[in-house]
Design a protein around this motif. Structure first.
Motif, PDB file in Angstrom:
ATOM      1  N   THR A 140      25.152  30.294  -1.564  1.00 32.20           N
ATOM      2  CA  THR A 140      25.990  31.004  -0.591  1.00 32.20           C
ATOM      3  C   THR A 140      25.591  30.621   0.847  1.00 32.20           C
ATOM      4  OG1 THR A 140      24.460  32.879  -0.878  1.00 32.20           O
ATOM      5  CG2 THR A 140      26.550  32.988  -2.044  1.00 32.20           C
ATOM      6  N   PRO A 141      25.810  29.369   1.214  1.00 32.24           N
ATOM      7  CA  PRO A 141      25.518  28.983   2.610  1.00 32.24           C
ATOM      8  C   PRO A 141      26.506  29.654   3.547  1.00 32.24           C
ATOM      9  CG  PRO A 141      26.678  27.213   1.473  1.00 32.24           C
ATOM     10  CD  PRO A 141      26.419  28.282   0.447  1.00 32.24           C
ATOM     11  N   SER A 142      26.005  30.419   4.491  1.00 36.52           N
ATOM     12  CA  SER A 142      26.920  31.262   5.255  1.00 36.52           C
ATOM     13  C   SER A 142      27.664  30.526   6.367  1.00 36.52           C
ATOM     14  CB  SER A 142      26.173  32.452   5.834  1.00 36.52           C
ATOM     15  OG  SER A 142      27.079  33.493   6.062  1.00 36.52           O
ATOM     16  N   TYR A 143      27.326  29.268   6.598  1.00 31.08           N
ATOM     17  CA  TYR A 143      28.094  28.512   7.598  1.00 31.08           C
ATOM     18  C   TYR A 143      29.356  27.926   6.975  1.00 31.08           C
ATOM     19  CZ  TYR A 143      24.322  25.698   5.605  1.00 31.08           C
ATOM     20  OH  TYR A 143      23.401  25.148   4.751  1.00 31.08           O
ATOM     21  N   VAL A 144      29.629  28.273   5.722  1.00 32.25           N
ATOM     22  CA  VAL A 144      30.876  27.875   5.056  1.00 32.25           C
ATOM     23  C   VAL A 144      31.561  29.154   4.588  1.00 32.25           C
ATOM     24  CG1 VAL A 144      31.882  26.595   3.116  1.00 32.25           C
ATOM     25  CG2 VAL A 144      29.759  25.793   4.175  1.00 32.25           C
ATOM     26  N   GLY A 145      32.881  29.238   4.753  1.00 33.71           N
ATOM     27  CA  GLY A 145      33.628  30.364   4.183  1.00 33.71           C
ATOM     28  C   GLY A 145      33.265  31.701   4.796  1.00 33.71           C
ATOM     29  N   SER A 146      33.192  32.728   3.945  1.00 34.36           N
ATOM     30  CA  SER A 146      32.961  34.094   4.428  1.00 34.36           C
ATOM     31  C   SER A 146      32.344  34.915   3.305  1.00 34.36           C
ATOM     32  CB  SER A 146      34.299  34.736   4.832  1.00 34.36           C
ATOM     33  OG  SER A 146      35.046  35.024   3.665  1.00 34.36           O
ATOM     34  N   HIS A 147      32.239  36.224   3.517  1.00 35.63           N
ATOM     35  CA  HIS A 147      31.742  37.121   2.461  1.00 35.63           C
ATOM     36  C   HIS A 147      32.592  37.009   1.191  1.00 35.63           C
ATOM     37  CE1 HIS A 147      34.813  39.184   4.753  1.00 35.63           C
ATOM     38  NE2 HIS A 147      34.905  40.134   3.857  1.00 35.63           N
ATOM     39  N   ILE A 148      33.848  36.686   1.378  1.00 38.13           N
ATOM     40  CA  ILE A 148      34.746  36.537   0.219  1.00 38.13           C
ATOM     41  C   ILE A 148      34.336  35.311  -0.606  1.00 38.13           C
ATOM     42  CG2 ILE A 148      37.159  35.985  -0.393  1.00 38.13           C
ATOM     43  CD1 ILE A 148      36.577  38.944   0.429  1.00 38.13           C
ATOM     44  N   THR A 149      33.950  34.226   0.073  1.00 34.27           N
ATOM     45  CA  THR A 149      33.480  33.030  -0.634  1.00 34.27           C
ATOM     46  C   THR A 149      32.226  33.369  -1.439  1.00 34.27           C
ATOM     47  OG1 THR A 149      34.122  31.952   1.433  1.00 34.27           O
ATOM     48  CG2 THR A 149      33.109  30.561  -0.253  1.00 34.27           C
ATOM     49  N   THR A 346      38.664  34.425   6.743  1.00 35.98           N
ATOM     50  CA  THR A 346      38.354  33.613   5.562  1.00 35.98           C
ATOM     51  C   THR A 346      39.284  32.399   5.519  1.00 35.98           C
ATOM     52  OG1 THR A 346      37.608  35.543   4.330  1.00 35.98           O
ATOM     53  CG2 THR A 346      38.274  33.627   3.027  1.00 35.98           C
ATOM     54  N   PRO A 347      38.711  31.182   5.459  1.00 32.59           N
ATOM     55  CA  PRO A 347      39.571  29.991   5.423  1.00 32.59           C
ATOM     56  C   PRO A 347      40.186  29.784   4.039  1.00 32.59           C
ATOM     57  CG  PRO A 347      37.249  29.367   5.329  1.00 32.59           C
ATOM     58  CD  PRO A 347      37.279  30.858   5.439  1.00 32.59           C
ATOM     59  N   GLY A 348      41.211  28.934   3.977  1.00 33.46           N
ATOM     60  CA  GLY A 348      41.842  28.622   2.682  1.00 33.46           C
ATOM     61  C   GLY A 348      43.346  28.505   2.833  1.00 33.46           C
ATOM     62  N   LYS A 349      43.907  27.405   2.272  1.00 33.48           N
ATOM     63  CA  LYS A 349      45.341  27.135   2.483  1.00 33.48           C
ATOM     64  C   LYS A 349      46.250  28.135   1.755  1.00 33.48           C
ATOM     65  CE  LYS A 349      45.021  22.273   3.556  1.00 33.48           C
ATOM     66  NZ  LYS A 349      44.243  21.240   2.974  1.00 33.48           N
ATOM     67  N   LYS A 369      47.400  33.864  10.987  1.00 26.83           N
ATOM     68  CA  LYS A 369      46.439  32.771  11.084  1.00 26.83           C
ATOM     69  C   LYS A 369      45.191  33.149  10.281  1.00 26.83           C
ATOM     70  CE  LYS A 369      44.201  29.889  14.543  1.00 26.83           C
ATOM     71  NZ  LYS A 369      44.481  29.075  15.667  1.00 26.83           N
ATOM     72  N   ASN A 370      44.558  32.152   9.670  1.00 23.30           N
ATOM     73  CA  ASN A 370      43.269  32.418   9.016  1.00 23.30           C
ATOM     74  C   ASN A 370      42.302  31.283   9.308  1.00 23.30           C
ATOM     75  OD1 ASN A 370      44.614  30.570   7.178  1.00 23.30           O
ATOM     76  ND2 ASN A 370      43.121  31.127   5.637  1.00 23.30           N
ATOM     77  N   GLY A 371      41.020  31.521   8.994  1.00 19.87           N
ATOM     78  CA  GLY A 371      39.984  30.514   9.244  1.00 19.87           C
ATOM     79  C   GLY A 371      39.171  30.846  10.473  1.00 19.87           C
ATOM     80  N   GLU A 372      38.395  29.859  10.906  1.00 17.35           N
ATOM     81  CA  GLU A 372      37.393  30.071  11.965  1.00 17.35           C
ATOM     82  C   GLU A 372      37.934  30.691  13.250  1.00 17.35           C
ATOM     83  OE1 GLU A 372      33.891  28.273  11.988  1.00 17.35           O
ATOM     84  OE2 GLU A 372      34.286  29.010   9.962  1.00 17.35           O
ATOM     85  N   ARG A 373      39.047  30.177  13.710  1.00 15.69           N
ATOM     86  CA  ARG A 373      39.552  30.625  15.012  1.00 15.69           C
ATOM     87  C   ARG A 373      40.488  31.832  14.895  1.00 15.69           C
ATOM     88  NH1 ARG A 373      35.805  28.002  15.573  1.00 15.69           N
ATOM     89  NH2 ARG A 373      36.652  25.984  15.052  1.00 15.69           N
ATOM     90  N   ALA A 374      40.681  32.306  13.682  1.00 17.60           N
ATOM     91  CA  ALA A 374      41.519  33.496  13.495  1.00 17.60           C
ATOM     92  C   ALA A 374      40.608  34.711  13.630  1.00 17.60           C
ATOM     93  CB  ALA A 374      42.170  33.461  12.120  1.00 17.60           C
ATOM     94  N   ASP A 375      40.422  35.158  14.862  1.00 18.57           N
ATOM     95  CA  ASP A 375      39.454  36.237  15.090  1.00 18.57           C
ATOM     96  C   ASP A 375      40.123  37.470  15.698  1.00 18.57           C
ATOM     97  OD1 ASP A 375      39.884  35.358  17.692  1.00 18.57           O
ATOM     98  OD2 ASP A 375      38.063  34.144  17.727  1.00 18.57           O
ATOM     99  N   MET A 376      39.321  38.506  15.886  1.00 23.17           N
ATOM    100  CA  MET A 376      39.843  39.767  16.411  1.00 23.17           C
ATOM    101  C   MET A 376      40.321  39.604  17.865  1.00 23.17           C
ATOM    102  SD  MET A 376      39.160  41.981  13.956  1.00 23.17           S
ATOM    103  CE  MET A 376      39.154  43.557  14.741  1.00 23.17           C
ATOM    104  N   TYR A 377      39.674  38.667  18.574  1.00 16.44           N
ATOM    105  CA  TYR A 377      40.061  38.416  19.962  1.00 16.44           C
ATOM    106  C   TYR A 377      41.498  37.912  20.038  1.00 16.44           C
ATOM    107  CZ  TYR A 377      39.605  36.608  24.752  1.00 16.44           C
ATOM    108  OH  TYR A 377      39.769  36.355  26.093  1.00 16.44           O
ATOM    109  N   LEU A 378      41.815  36.968  19.136  1.00 21.03           N
ATOM    110  CA  LEU A 378      43.178  36.422  19.107  1.00 21.03           C
ATOM    111  C   LEU A 378      44.178  37.536  18.780  1.00 21.03           C
ATOM    112  CD1 LEU A 378      45.166  33.984  19.100  1.00 21.03           C
ATOM    113  CD2 LEU A 378      44.725  33.800  16.640  1.00 21.03           C
ATOM    114  N   MET A 379      43.826  38.362  17.791  1.00 24.91           N
ATOM    115  CA  MET A 379      44.754  39.435  17.422  1.00 24.91           C
ATOM    116  C   MET A 379      44.980  40.385  18.605  1.00 24.91           C
ATOM    117  SD  MET A 379      44.645  42.153  14.328  1.00 24.91           S
ATOM    118  CE  MET A 379      43.880  43.385  15.345  1.00 24.91           C
TER     119      MET A 379
END
Ligand code: SF4
Length: 460
Positions: A140-149, A346-349, A369-379
């Motif tokens: 579970t390397p945390s620099y990939v994916g998220s808690h869901i991964t 969480t990233p994923g197509k 939007k999802n993935g790295e740049r889909a954050d609370m700031y954007l929302m």
């Protein structure tokens, strides 16, 4: 204004995430492992990681969360954590006596390249795992994916280590649960039981993270899927995966390993997703839909009909985990609400594809939007550009809700500042009624607070 520096001017960001809509992989692995009876999660890394993961889970579930750690020091960070992990296995079985130790890695052990598979095998070869006990692991390397991964990786590891095919098929259906509350897992079991369907639900955190107060501390509460049940999943007739991000890898592995066919469904949130779940379970298990379940459905439809006038056309922003957001978006559309902004860290197509399918025709202006740049700031920036009537997500949305004076309903992980989420389900028809109540009350509370005095209504 807590978030007064958020502006409505959206600039392209290539390498900056602000207030991510996700958390770290091992938390998911730890939560999934707690859904196995007699399992002690083990964090292969420094104490700080383990402490954070346990704290996050404890704060959300309001229950003590047990987990062990390899307690890396400077030495193990340089020379590797094998010695620490082998010592930990000895100590854990001797002192805490779990049935299973479920190891997950952390950023540190992944970065230095510890081969956990090899270390676990060495522990077994060296006789450190007592007879009838198990040592399982996942990366579970945390620099990939998220808690869901991380959750998905541990669930897949359960199939890898336990599912076995014997000569006799069992008249049972596997249900692999996505990340939902213990109350949701209990509701899934209740629906199956009302229908007379024999199931194996895994993971199953009911009666683990919502265990009743008995006055006696149970280090391993009575809940959780058992090892014999996990082994028997290889003999089941078929599998239902609830939430592709959390369960599809495990379902595919179970099919490849034991030839148990699967169908992938959404987590049963809302009328349509619950209809699909109930129908699929009825077909796979060869049972009828119980009258009590049909009555639950009728009650939910009645509630929707009665309250539709307060929901129609309301604009909603939601964020969190993709397996929750997809059926939730569908539910909101069923209610004639407008899920205009949807964000998942969480990233994923699969997420984009599902959202296009749900929104392109009915709500072409919706942003997701999802993935790295889909954050609370954007929302928040989207909300600044054009506001919404309701925000749905975990506790971190309260700052936006407060600054913008928008009704807020908590759903997802983590919920740190309220109670009840782990006790009352959101899935199924009954869960739908419970969730609908929360939405309505949030909207009506604001209306009561802010409408002109002559418009205050006693009866809604
Ligand atoms: S270092 Fe990595 S694994 Fe540890 S808490 Fe931070 S993100 Fe999670």
């Amino acid at each position: 204004m807590l978030l007064r520096h958020t502006t409505d001017v959206i600039l392209d960001r290539e390498a900056l995430t602000i207030n991510p809509a996700k958390t770290c992989q091992p938390i998911g692995a730890m939560y999934a492992a707690l859904g196995v009876h007699g399992c002690l999660p083990h964090s292969h890394g420094s104490q700080g990681c383990c402490s954070y993961h346990r704290t996050a889970l404890t704060r959300h579930y309001k229950e003590p969360v047990m987990a062990a750690t390899s307690s890396f020091t400077e030495g193990s960070s340089v020379f590797g954590g094998q010695a620490n992990l082998l010592q930990a296995v000895d100590t854990i079985f001797a002192v805490y006596n779990p049935d299973i130790i479920a190891i997950h890695t952390t950023c540190l052990s992944e970065t230095i390249g510890d081969d956990v598979n090899q270390i676990a095998q060495k522990a077994r070869d060296d006789g450190k795992v007592p007879a009838g006990k198990y040592l399982i692991h996942c990366n579970t390397p945390s620099y990939v994916g998220s808690h869901i991964t991380g959750y998905a990786n541990m669930v897949t590891s359960l199939v890898k280590h336990f599912s076995a095919k014997s000569v006799t098929k069992k008249n049972q259906v596997n249900i692999i649960s996505g990340w939902v509350e213990p109350s949701d897992m209990r509701e899934i079991k209740r629906i199956a039981s009302e229908m007379g369907a024999k199931i194996v639900l895994f993971p199953d955190t009911s009666d683990v993270l919502d265990a009743p107060m008995t006055g006696k501390h149970e280090f391993y509460p009575k809940g959780g899927v058992t090892i014999p049940e996990l082994i028997s999943t290889g003999d089941s007739k078929s599998t239902i995966g609830l939430g592709p991000f959390c369960t599809e890898d495990a379902a595919i592995l179970l099919d490849n390993k034991c030839k148990v066919k699967f169908e992938m469904l959404e987590i049963p949130i809302g009328v349509k997703a619950t209809d699909r779940f109930v129908t699929t379970l009825s077909r796979m298990a060869g049972v009828h839909v119980a009258e009590s379940i049909t009555a639950d459905r009728g009650r939910l439809l009645d509630m929707i009909t009665d309250m539709h006038k307060y929901l129609y056309g309301k604009r909603v922003a939601l964020y969190g985990d993709p397996d929750i957001l997809v059926p939730l978006t569908e539910f909101l559309l069923t209610l004639d609400m407008k899920p205009v902004y949807v964000v998942s860290g969480t990233p994923g197509k699969k997420f984009e594809a599902s959202m296009h399918k749900l929104l392109d025709e009915k709500l072409p202006d919706a942003k997701f939007k999802n993935g790295e740049r889909a954050d609370m700031y954007l929302m928040h920036q989207w909300i600044k550009q054009e506001s919404v009537d309701l925000i749905i997500g975990n506790s971190y949305g309260k700052y936006i809700a407060r600054d913008e004076n928008i009704p807020f309903v908590r759903l997802g992980f983590p919920i740190l500042d309220r109670v009840g989420h782990s006790y009352f389900p959101t899935v199924g028809y009954t869960g739908g009624m419970h969730f609908l109540t929360k939405i309505l009350n949030a909207i009506l509370d604001k209306q009561d607070r802010e409408c002109p005095e002559e418009k205050v209504e006693l009866v809604m």
